[in-house]
Design an enzyme around this catalytic site. Structure first.
Site, PDB file in Angstrom:
ATOM      1  N   SER A 210      68.650  30.423 -55.504  1.00  0.00           N
ATOM      2  CA  SER A 210      68.391  29.636 -54.303  1.00  0.00           C
ATOM      3  C   SER A 210      68.975  28.240 -54.474  1.00  0.00           C
ATOM      4  CB  SER A 210      66.882  29.579 -54.030  1.00  0.00           C
ATOM      5  OG  SER A 210      66.641  29.067 -52.741  1.00  0.00           O
ATOM      6  N   ASN A 211      68.540  27.293 -53.667  1.00  0.00           N
ATOM      7  CA  ASN A 211      69.016  25.909 -53.756  1.00  0.00           C
ATOM      8  C   ASN A 211      67.890  24.993 -53.279  1.00  0.00           C
ATOM      9  OD1 ASN A 211      69.249  25.430 -50.783  1.00  0.00           O
ATOM     10  ND2 ASN A 211      70.625  27.187 -50.975  1.00  0.00           N
ATOM     11  N   PRO A 212      68.041  23.657 -53.499  1.00  0.00           N
ATOM     12  CA  PRO A 212      66.895  22.766 -53.215  1.00  0.00           C
ATOM     13  C   PRO A 212      66.730  22.349 -51.753  1.00  0.00           C
ATOM     14  CG  PRO A 212      68.622  21.582 -54.386  1.00  0.00           C
ATOM     15  CD  PRO A 212      69.147  22.947 -54.139  1.00  0.00           C
ATOM     16  N   SER A 213      67.345  23.052 -50.795  1.00  0.00           N
ATOM     17  CA  SER A 213      67.197  22.643 -49.393  1.00  0.00           C
ATOM     18  C   SER A 213      65.718  22.637 -48.990  1.00  0.00           C
ATOM     19  CB  SER A 213      67.967  23.615 -48.497  1.00  0.00           C
ATOM     20  OG  SER A 213      67.586  23.421 -47.153  1.00  0.00           O
ATOM     21  N   ALA A 277      70.955  26.135 -45.651  1.00  0.00           N
ATOM     22  CA  ALA A 277      71.756  26.166 -46.874  1.00  0.00           C
ATOM     23  C   ALA A 277      71.671  27.602 -47.388  1.00  0.00           C
ATOM     24  CB  ALA A 277      71.191  25.181 -47.888  1.00  0.00           C
TER      25      ALA A 277
END
Ligand code: CTP
Length: 410
Positions: A210-213, A277
């Site tokens: 995943s990502n920090p969005s 994102a």
């Protein structure tokens, strides 16, 4: 900028235990630049003293029609007349009934009857009272007049230790509804679809890519569009944020789920904003059980996820002027405008909002953003560093202009 800035907001306070939350509401309205005047029923004063509201708002509180000192300047008539918005909170069943009947038997109902501004009702009562057809009928009769709006009630724990419908909406939700009452309704009739947040691509039940969005930018766009009258669907990956008032929130986890939820809702939209994102890769296989550590090198084969924005563009390409305007985001670390232009062409979209994510005031998980809008007419517009809600408004303004410039209709 808040639509409450420099506005005069009257609060008619009814007699219910939820009055304590209205103290916080008054504070939050003032924080957004509103001048707040409070009018209280006699029962409301049993829960909170007028002095509390006077100290919070810095304005005298109207409590009595017949107090010559209080009403020397016809406060009961002037309060409603001068207000840009009148909020009734908590609106008890009794107060709603009296407003519906057009009564003017105390300082709150008299002020309301003399008001000519929009009136926002925030009901709070016991579940049976709320569900009673008499209360529902009274509220529906008020809502038949476009000047009246309602926010809530919410479901949850009630004063009598039961769970159910009837709690006063939380102050941030009432503030949001108040903003919507004062916002220009320039997107009325629009259907807006927004993606937000990260996606999670699971490799097993407990691990994912995943990502920090945080979802903040997409949620701000959805909120701003709803406040300006659009019918908004927000397709979001996991996010801590609460759903903006009046927005239909569709919660998904993976990129494929986001693609399915989005593309099926695209037809008939006037605007699609891809602010999510989306994880670009996912593990080729998702294990059914937790993967155990192994000896030697551990490898994962990754495959591409669907490009939702590009798929949306391909899906509407044949719709001519009836297609939605397509807006994407580009998070870049260098050559921001150049890369945004390239992305605009590659994904076949109308507008790209680009930001330089190496800056501390733009991008992931911060409250501000500094967007550069690059569009298919060749125009580049640099927006200042501003709150994500102001950036959302600016983006919607440009989207409206661009729809007209491109001759999009329907
Ligand atoms: N996007 C999307 N589906 C994806 C990937 C991205 O809809 N699978 C959307 C994003 O919501 C954003 C835009 O496409 O509006 C740009 O995303 P970005 O990740 O910056 O672009 P990429 O196409 O992935 O290009 P690159 O990673 O090479 O910068």
């Amino acid at each position: 900028m808040s639509y409450l800035e420099k506005k005069s907001v009257a609060i008619g306070v009814g007699g219910g235990i939820a009055v304590y939350k209205v103290c916080e509401l008054a504070r939050q309205l003032m924080k957004r630049g509103a001048n707040v005047r409070v009018v209280m029923t006699r029962n409301a004063q049993e829960f909170v003293a007028p002095l509390t509201f006077q100290a919070l708002t810095g304005n005298p509180v109207l409590t009595d029609l017949f107090d010559p000192q209080q009403d020397a300047t016809f406060g009961h008539l002037v309060t409603g007349k001068l207000a840009d918005l009148f909020i009734v909170a908590p609106a008890t069943a009794n107060l709603i009934a009296r407003i519906r009947a057009g009564m003017a038997d105390d300082v709150v109902t008299t002020s309301l009857l003399a008001a000519t501004c929009p009136i926002l009702i925030a009901p709070a009562m016991n579940t049976a009272m709320w569900e009673n057809p008499i209360t529902q009928g009274n509220l529906q009769a008020l809502l038949a007049d476009a000047r009246y709006r309602v926010v809530g009630p919410a479901a949850g724990a009630l004063a009598e230790k039961t769970e159910g419908m009837g709690r006063l909406s939380e102050p941030p939700d009432i503030v949001e509804a108040a903003e919507a009452c004062l916002a220009p309704q320039d997107l009325k009739g629009w259907k807006v679809l927004v993606t937000a947040g990260p996606t999670r691509e699971h490799l097993d039940p407990v691990r994912y890519l995943s990502n920090p969005s945080s979802g903040r930018m997409g949620f701000a766009i959805a909120r701003a569009a709803a406040q300006r009258g659009a019918q908004v669907t927000l397709v979001s990956g996991p996010s801590e944020l609460r759903a903006p008032a009046g927005v239909h929130l569709v919660k998904i986890t993976s990129a494929q789920e986001m693609a399915d939820a989005t593309l099926s809702r695209l037809p008939g939209s006037q605007l699609f904003v891809a602010a999510a994102a989306v994880a670009d890769q996912r593990p080729e296989k998702r294990a059914g059980q937790k993967v155990k550590k192994q000896e030697g090198p551990e490898t994962q084969v990754l495959v591409r996820t669907p490009d939702i924005l590009a798929s949306a563009a391909a899906a509407v390409a044949g719709d001519g002027p009836h297609r939605p305007l397509l807006v994407g985001f580009a998070a870049e670390t260098e050559r921001v405008v150049e890369q945004a232009r390239e992305k605009l062409r590659r994904k076949q979209v109308d507008l790209i909002a680009a930001n330089d994510v190496t800056r501390i005031d733009a991008g992931f998980a911060v409250d501000t953003n500094r967007l550069t809008l690059v569009d298919c007419t060749g125009r580049t517009q640099e927006l200042p560093c501003q709150s994500k809600s102001d950036a959302a408004d600016a983006l919607l303004v440009r989207a409206g202009q661009l729809r007209r410039e491109l001759g999009l209709i329907g």
